[in-house]
Design a protein around this motif. Sequence first.
Motif, short mmCIF file in Angstrom:
data_model
loop_
_atom_site.label_atom_id
_atom_site.label_comp_id
_atom_site.label_asym_id
_atom_site.label_seq_id
_atom_site.Cartn_x
_atom_site.Cartn_y
_atom_site.Cartn_z
N ALA A 95 23.45 -27.93 -29.08
CA ALA A 95 23.82 -28.62 -30.31
C ALA A 95 22.84 -29.75 -30.62
CB ALA A 95 25.24 -29.17 -30.18
N ALA A 102 25.79 -27.74 -35.88
CA ALA A 102 26.08 -27.22 -34.54
C ALA A 102 26.93 -28.22 -33.77
CB ALA A 102 24.78 -26.96 -33.79
N GLN A 103 27.92 -27.74 -33.09
CA GLN A 103 28.82 -28.58 -32.30
C GLN A 103 28.87 -28.06 -30.87
OE1 GLN A 103 32.65 -29.33 -34.03
NE2 GLN A 103 33.49 -30.25 -32.19
#
Length: 255
Positions: A95, A102-103
Motif C-alpha cells: 500500500a 491502496a489500503q
Amino acid sequence: MIEVLRVTFVGGPTALLEIGGKRLLTDPTFSPAAVYETVPGRPLTKTEDPAISADEIGEVDAVLLSHDQHADNLDPAGRKLVERMLLTLTTLSGAKRLGGTAQGLPPWATIKLGPVEVTFVPAQHGPPGAERVTGEVTGFVLSGANLPTVYVSGDNASLEVVQQISRRLRSVDVALMFAGAARTSLFGGAPLTLTSEAAAGATRMLGARHVIPLHTRGWKHFSEGPDRVRKAFAEAGLTDRLHLLEPGETWSLEA
C-alpha cells in the motif's frame, strides 16, 4: 437454489469473484503475453494473453492484491487498473508503494465491504525466510452472513501457514489456491507457491468443499500446470472437490 458465488477465471492469478453483491478481482494481470521485468535482471515471461480484458470485466468494488512486487501478480496493465480503482486491498508495504487508494492491513485484520467481511491472512512466498527476498505477501478470507467462506491463498508455498489459517476457520466452502509451483533461480529453484501435492494437502487441512486452482498457467516459471494438479488431486482422492477452469470460464456455487 440461490447463486451465492460466481468465479470467473481470467488467467494466471486473476479471477473475478462475485459474492454478496460485490465484485472482487484477485491479482490483476491484463497485459498481453510478453517478457516483463519484475526487478532489473529478473525477467518473467508471460505465455498467454488474458481471456477477458480489463474493460470487459467492468466495474469492480475492490482488488484483492496478494502483493505488488512481481509482474506475474501485477503486470503493467494490472497496475493501470489499480491506479483507477476505488479500493485495492494489499500488504502494508504494498500500500505504501502503490499509494492512491491502496489500503494495507496486517494478517488477521478485517475490513467490511457491505455484507462481505474480508480478513487478511498470512502467506509465505517461498521457503522459510523467503520474505527477506520475495517480500511481504497476503492471502484473504471472505465471509459474511448467509455467504460462503472463501479462502484466497495468494502466493503461498507453506502448508504450515495453511495449518495456522485452518485453526482459525470453522470451515472453508471454496478455496482459490495459487498453485503451479512457481520456480525461479531464487532459493535453488525451491517452489515459491504451492505444489500440486501441497495444494491437495491444503485442501484436506482446510476441509474445503470446492477448490479452484489459480496461478497454474500463463507464465513460463509456473512449473506445474493443470494436468499435474488434476493428477495430484486424483491421487489424494479429492477429484470431486476440484474445479479446473479454462481461461474465460465461470463456475458458480448455489445454496
